[in-house]
Enzyme design. Structure first.
Site, PDB file in Angstrom:
ATOM      1  N   ARG A  31      -3.676   5.390  -1.915  1.00  0.00           N
ATOM      2  CA  ARG A  31      -4.094   4.889  -3.225  1.00  0.00           C
ATOM      3  C   ARG A  31      -5.401   4.105  -3.150  1.00  0.00           C
ATOM      4  NH1 ARG A  31       0.929   1.697  -5.361  1.00  0.00           N
ATOM      5  NH2 ARG A  31      -0.604   1.051  -6.943  1.00  0.00           N
ATOM      6  N   GLY A  91       8.389   6.513   7.414  1.00  0.00           N
ATOM      7  CA  GLY A  91       8.981   5.400   6.692  1.00  0.00           C
ATOM      8  C   GLY A  91       8.927   4.101   7.462  1.00  0.00           C
ATOM      9  N   GLY A 113       1.307  -5.298   7.375  1.00  0.00           N
ATOM     10  CA  GLY A 113      -0.120  -5.555   7.466  1.00  0.00           C
ATOM     11  C   GLY A 113      -0.827  -5.543   6.130  1.00  0.00           C
ATOM     12  N   ASN A 180      12.715  -8.317  -4.080  1.00  0.00           N
ATOM     13  CA  ASN A 180      12.617  -8.124  -2.638  1.00  0.00           C
ATOM     14  C   ASN A 180      11.161  -7.970  -2.214  1.00  0.00           C
ATOM     15  OD1 ASN A 180      13.282  -7.461   0.058  1.00  0.00           O
ATOM     16  ND2 ASN A 180      13.311  -5.277  -0.438  1.00  0.00           N
ATOM     17  N   TYR A 359     -41.509 -14.937   1.431  1.00  0.00           N
ATOM     18  CA  TYR A 359     -40.686 -14.256   2.429  1.00  0.00           C
ATOM     19  C   TYR A 359     -41.101 -14.710   3.818  1.00  0.00           C
ATOM     20  CZ  TYR A 359     -38.839 -10.845   5.648  1.00  0.00           C
ATOM     21  OH  TYR A 359     -38.194 -10.270   6.710  1.00  0.00           O
TER      22      TYR A 359
END
Length: 458
Positions: A31, A91, A113, A180, A359
């Site tokens: 995703r 899983g 993670g 959960n 600069y």
């Protein structure tokens, strides 16, 4: 009615148990729509996995990181902690089982993670809950503002009875606010056994870590929940969720800075990196961005719309507004870097000033030197970078062009508009201008000629 989870009792300091944190980091995060592993995406300039590693290292005796195949970048970040590879992504329970041989003795907690903001305090609360008499499994829970599709924790008498996924929950179960977070902690032997018993007879054909809860309850083991704030337990599965987590990290960093004695005039507009270092009595005006590697010393002021990265700002220095400090720059005590001034790999000595439209790249500027508006150090010849050395108490006039490599001695003056290609001795006055030649009447004639041409062209 569901009873609230009990508060965790402190662990007995006289009987410490070895503890292992297993961090699951094998997911690619489809995703996120990214070529890099999800846990490598940064929060405040630091990979999200780094937060969890650093926090866990202060709590657990051992850390094991589970990565996917070809994730050498993640494995390198995890070093020196042990790393195991989940060759097939089947899983979360399957991922945790890959580390089972490294559980050791004592307690094991499985963390994620992509859930990087869990604090050491909450990790300690989890271990303390697990250390309570008769508690076989402890899990982390939260009460999100929008419970959405989180799994709900069904409890009774302070004990977790089951976790119900949103899709399978009744209307009454969906009304439960306790959700959960997926983080579990158990003794190593029980955890190994339960992981070996998890089945994949579900729609996705995967082995889910959450099924361990049902296995523990079925064995008659007490399962308790430890609540932590939603901001700690938010998962990151999309760019939008990454932005939400970034906002959380930024607020933590801003609050820590203010508690340490820094004035943030408009905190919500200031963006920090995880390694930004401030001394007390620093003032930061609105709309300032700190990239990685910035240290700001006592009494310095960073004015609005400035951008700093990889630099040091000295005591009492004044930066901005609209200044840019690039990596390798070191601004000395009491020095000024003004509006639309850019420094790159440049040291600005004590009390030196570059106040306007300048600069300075690959340069060393001595104490007390004044750099006039529009000055440029020409540091790049198209192949190599060259340095400009400017001594102390120099005056560099406006619109000076200093073609490196070049050195200007102490107390030298460079006339405005000069192009300097050779070294200037200490105390000298350097001119590098083309000779001015005035042609009487030619200005009027040229304007008339231009007007005629414009008229002819219609």
């Amino acid at each position: 009615m569901n009873a609230p989870p009990l508060s965790a009792a402190p662990a007995d300091p006289l009987a410490p148990r070895p503890s292992t944190a297993v961090i699951l980091a094998a997911g690619m995060g489809t995703r996120m729509k990214s070529d890099q592993p999800k846990v490598m995406h940064p929060l405040a300039g630091r990979p999200m996995l780094r937060y969890l590693l650093d926090h866990a290292a202060t709590v657990f005796d051992r850390i094991v990181v589970v990565v996917g195949p070809g994730m050498e970048q993640v494995a390198a970040l995890a070093a020196p902690h042990q790393v195991v590879v989940q060759t097939e992504r089947l899983g979360t329970a399957h991922a945790a089982a890959q580390a089972a041989d490294l559980f050791g003795s004592g307690d094991v907690a499985v963390l994620y993670g992509d859930n990087p903001l869990v604090t050491p305090e909450s990790m300690r609360d989890l271990l303390a809950c697990r250390a309570m008499p008769d508690v076989g499994l402890a899990l982390m829970a939260m009460r999100p503002r929008d419970p959405g599709r989180y799994g709900r924790i069904v409890s009774e008498g302070g004990l977790v009875r089951r976790i119900v996924e949103w899709a399978d929950a009744s209307e009454q179960e969906r009304a439960i606010g306790l959700c959960n977070a997926g983080v579990l902690c158990a003794d190593a032997a029980s955890f190994r056994r339960w992981l070996s018993m998890v089945r994949n007879d579900n729609a996705q054909g995967e082995y889910y870590l959450g099924d361990v809860v049902a296995l523990a309850v079925a064995e008659g083991r007490q399962v308790r929940a430890v609540e932590a704030p939603e901001d700690e337990l938010r998962g990151i599965n999309s760019r939008a969720e990454l932005a939400d987590a970034e906002a959380c990290v930024q607020w933590r960093l801003r609050r820590a800075a203010m508690e340490a004695g820094v004035t943030l005039v408009a905190p919500e507009t200031v963006f920090l990196s995880a390694d930004t270092v401030f001394a007390p009595d620093v003032v930061v005006q609105p709309h300032v961005v700190f990239g990685p590697g910035v240290s700001v010393h006592r009494g310095a002021e960073i004015r609005a719309f400035s951008h700093l990265e990889g630099c040091v700002v000295g005591v009492g220095a004044l930066i901005g507004p609209y200044a840019r400090l690039r990596p390798g720059s070191d601004v000395g005590s009491g020095a000024h870097v003004g509006n639309f001034v850019e420094l790159k790999a440049t040291t600005l000595g004590t009390g030196a000033k570059a106040n306007h439209l300048t600069y300075l790249g690959d340069a060393a500027i001595g104490a007390g030197t004044n750099i006039g508006a529009g000055t440029i150090t020409c540091n790049y010849d198209g192949v190599f970078k060259h340095r400009t050395e400017i001594g102390s108490d120099c005056f560099i006039g406006s619109d000076a062009i200093l073609v490196a490599p070049v050195a200007i001695g102490d107390a030298a003056l460079v006339a405005a508009g000069s192009v300097i290609t050779e070294d200037v001795p200490a105390g000298a006055l350097a001119f590098g201008r083309a000779r001015q030649d005035n042609k009487d009447g030619r200005g009027v004639a040229m304007r008339e000629a231009l007007r005629r041409k414009k008229k002819e062209q219609g």
